[in-house]
Write a protein that holds these residues in place. Structure first.
Motif, short mmCIF file in Angstrom:
data_model
loop_
_atom_site.label_atom_id
_atom_site.label_comp_id
_atom_site.label_asym_id
_atom_site.label_seq_id
_atom_site.Cartn_x
_atom_site.Cartn_y
_atom_site.Cartn_z
N THR A 172 0.84 -1.21 0.00
CA THR A 172 0.00 0.00 0.00
C THR A 172 0.88 1.25 0.00
OG1 THR A 172 -0.12 0.18 2.41
CG2 THR A 172 -1.75 -1.24 1.33
N VAL A 173 0.41 2.26 -0.74
CA VAL A 173 1.13 3.53 -0.86
C VAL A 173 0.11 4.66 -0.70
CG1 VAL A 173 2.73 4.89 -2.26
CG2 VAL A 173 2.54 2.43 -2.66
N ILE A 174 0.46 5.66 0.09
CA ILE A 174 -0.43 6.81 0.29
C ILE A 174 0.26 8.07 -0.22
CG2 ILE A 174 -1.52 8.29 2.03
CD1 ILE A 174 -1.77 5.64 3.75
N VAL A 175 -0.43 8.80 -1.08
CA VAL A 175 0.08 10.07 -1.57
C VAL A 175 -0.84 11.18 -1.04
CG1 VAL A 175 0.63 11.44 -3.62
CG2 VAL A 175 0.95 8.96 -3.66
N ARG A 176 -0.23 12.23 -0.52
CA ARG A 176 -1.00 13.40 -0.05
C ARG A 176 -0.70 14.56 -0.98
NH1 ARG A 176 0.90 12.51 6.21
NH2 ARG A 176 -0.53 10.78 6.71
N PRO A 177 -1.46 14.67 -2.07
CA PRO A 177 -1.16 15.72 -3.05
C PRO A 177 -1.58 17.09 -2.54
CG PRO A 177 -2.60 14.01 -3.98
CD PRO A 177 -2.59 13.84 -2.49
N ALA A 178 -0.84 18.09 -3.03
CA ALA A 178 -1.29 19.47 -2.90
C ALA A 178 -2.48 19.67 -3.85
CB ALA A 178 -0.14 20.40 -3.29
N GLN A 213 -2.96 33.80 2.62
CA GLN A 213 -2.95 32.35 2.88
C GLN A 213 -2.06 31.64 1.86
OE1 GLN A 213 -5.38 34.18 1.59
NE2 GLN A 213 -7.39 33.40 2.13
N LYS A 214 -1.39 30.61 2.33
CA LYS A 214 -0.59 29.80 1.41
C LYS A 214 -1.44 28.65 0.87
CE LYS A 214 4.14 30.64 2.84
NZ LYS A 214 5.30 30.09 3.55
N ARG A 215 -1.26 28.37 -0.39
CA ARG A 215 -1.93 27.23 -1.01
C ARG A 215 -0.89 26.45 -1.80
NH1 ARG A 215 -5.32 28.17 2.06
NH2 ARG A 215 -7.54 28.57 1.78
N PRO A 216 -0.58 25.24 -1.38
CA PRO A 216 0.39 24.46 -2.15
C PRO A 216 -0.28 23.89 -3.40
CG PRO A 216 -0.39 23.16 -0.30
CD PRO A 216 -1.08 24.50 -0.21
N ASN A 217 0.44 23.87 -4.50
CA ASN A 217 -0.10 23.36 -5.76
C ASN A 217 0.83 22.32 -6.35
OD1 ASN A 217 -2.59 25.04 -6.79
ND2 ASN A 217 -1.25 26.48 -5.72
N ILE A 218 0.24 21.49 -7.21
CA ILE A 218 1.05 20.60 -8.05
C ILE A 218 0.38 20.50 -9.41
CG2 ILE A 218 -0.09 18.46 -7.24
CD1 ILE A 218 2.78 17.14 -7.51
N TRP A 243 3.66 9.82 1.32
CA TRP A 243 4.42 10.96 0.80
C TRP A 243 3.52 12.16 0.52
CZ3 TRP A 243 6.19 6.31 -1.97
CH2 TRP A 243 7.50 5.91 -1.61
N ASN A 244 3.98 13.33 0.91
CA ASN A 244 3.41 14.57 0.39
C ASN A 244 3.86 14.74 -1.06
OD1 ASN A 244 2.51 15.20 2.98
ND2 ASN A 244 4.21 16.61 3.42
N ALA A 245 3.01 15.33 -1.88
CA ALA A 245 3.41 15.64 -3.25
C ALA A 245 2.90 17.03 -3.61
CB ALA A 245 2.87 14.60 -4.22
N GLY A 246 3.80 17.99 -3.50
CA GLY A 246 3.45 19.36 -3.86
C GLY A 246 4.61 19.95 -4.62
#
Length: 337
Positions: A172-178, A213-218, A243-246
């Motif tokens: 299993t893999v978890i990605v936390r995208p911006a 405000q900050k908003r992370p994007n990808i 993993w975070n992905a931004g």
């Protein structure tokens, strides 16, 4: 077939006709995967038209809550990419019971059926909103999850469920995208960069609420490249990883300024309005860079440019009103249960 013939790896993509899915699926086909898409096709049957007759694509119009259907379509797949959900807080809040049923209640059965059918890799698209608002300058994967909304709370709970099923055979893999930005055949114009670009091009002005405000994007090209990359990595590198992905943590007013530069710096005015919403999200993507060497290649400017080109080519129709581009409008229009 054990006699040396290469068997095409088959991926089940839930939500494969969504904003991210409709960019991802053609890429998977180009990378020689077999793809089975499960989606309700709420935003149009046309979004995968570019690959509609591809011999390695199967499109299944159905609901991830339909357990019998999942049991029918899972055999023969090697991996699951789980993108399907009621996406973002406002859409979720329209009908919290619906959101919970799709985003949370359906999750454990999906994971269990995947595991029972010998799926060897399950990639889950979570969200960087699971952290809530943090004071730390760099929000890393080690920090506690303090989700502020039901949408992000259920994302966090699904991560917990998925971890319970991880074994050497079921990776299993978890990605936390911006927040994803950029053009897609199933376009969303209710995401920060995309909203502001639409307004700049079609209204000639951008209204920024707050702005600090900050908003992370990808970029959508980067997040879809990442999912494909994760399918091919050896088990020991990805098993049970989060993993975070931004890419860029910009303040909203900086995003507006980037858009003005790309669209037409003379003709676009930016106005700022006070807001009660001071949620400021920012994430660190250092870990995925260290672990996998993943570095996004596309900027916010690239996303804006792609959207501007699509507007100029006339392939985005009635961008202010058309509910196909707005999750909340669409959910209201169809009253899904």
């Amino acid at each position: 077939n054990k006699c040396g013939a290469y068997m095409l790896k088959k991926i089940l993509v839930t939500g494969g006709a969504g904003y991210v899915g409709s960019v991802l699926v053609p890429k998977l086909l180009r990378a020689n995967y077999g793809v089975r898409v499960l989606d309700l096709y709420i935003y149009g049957e046309h979004v995968l038209d570019s690959v509609k007759n591809h011999p390695n694509l199967e499109e299944i119009k159905g609901d991830i809550r339909d357990i019998k259907l999942l049991e029918e379509i899972m055999p023969g797949c090697d991996s699951v990419l789980h993108l399907a959900c009621i996406s973002n807080d406002p859409s979720f809040e329209l009908d919290p019971d619906l959101g919970k049923s799709i985003n949370y209640d359906a999750f454990r059965p999906l994971v269990k059926i995947s595991k029972d059918n010998g799926i060897n890799r399950f990639i889950y698209a979570s969200s960087s909103s699971v952290y809530g608002v943090k004071k730390e300058e760099n929000v890393t994967e080690e920090l506690s999850l303090e989700p502020l909304t039901d949408y992000s709370k259920y994302k966090a709970l699904c991560e917990e469920i998925l971890n319970q099923y991880q074994t050497p055979e079921f990776t299993t893999v978890i990605v936390r995208p911006a927040t994803v930005c950029g053009y897609s055949p199933r376009l969303r114009l209710d995401l920060t960069v995309n909203i502001l670009t639409n307004h700049a091009v079609n209204l000639g002005k951008i209204t920024v609420f707050g702005g600090g405000q900050k908003r992370p994007n990808i970029h959508i090209e980067d997040i879809t490249d990442l999912y494909i990359d994760l399918l091919s990595r050896p088990n020991d590198l990805v098993a049970a990883k989060v993993w975070n992905a931004g890419y860029e943590n910009h303040r909203v007013r900086e995003i507006a300024e980037i858009i003005r530069q790309v669209v037409d710096k003379e003709g676009v005015e930016i106005t700022t309005t006070p807001t009660d919403d001071h949620r400021s999200y920012h994430i660190s993507s250092d870990k995925i860079k260290r672990d996998l060497g993943f570095v996004p290649k596309h900027t916010i400017e690239d996303a804006v440019r792609d959207l501007v080109n699509a507007f100029h080519q006339g392939i985005i129709h009635n961008s202010m009103e058309n509910s196909d581009y707005y999750n909340v409008k669409k959910m209201n229009a169809i009253s899904l249960k």
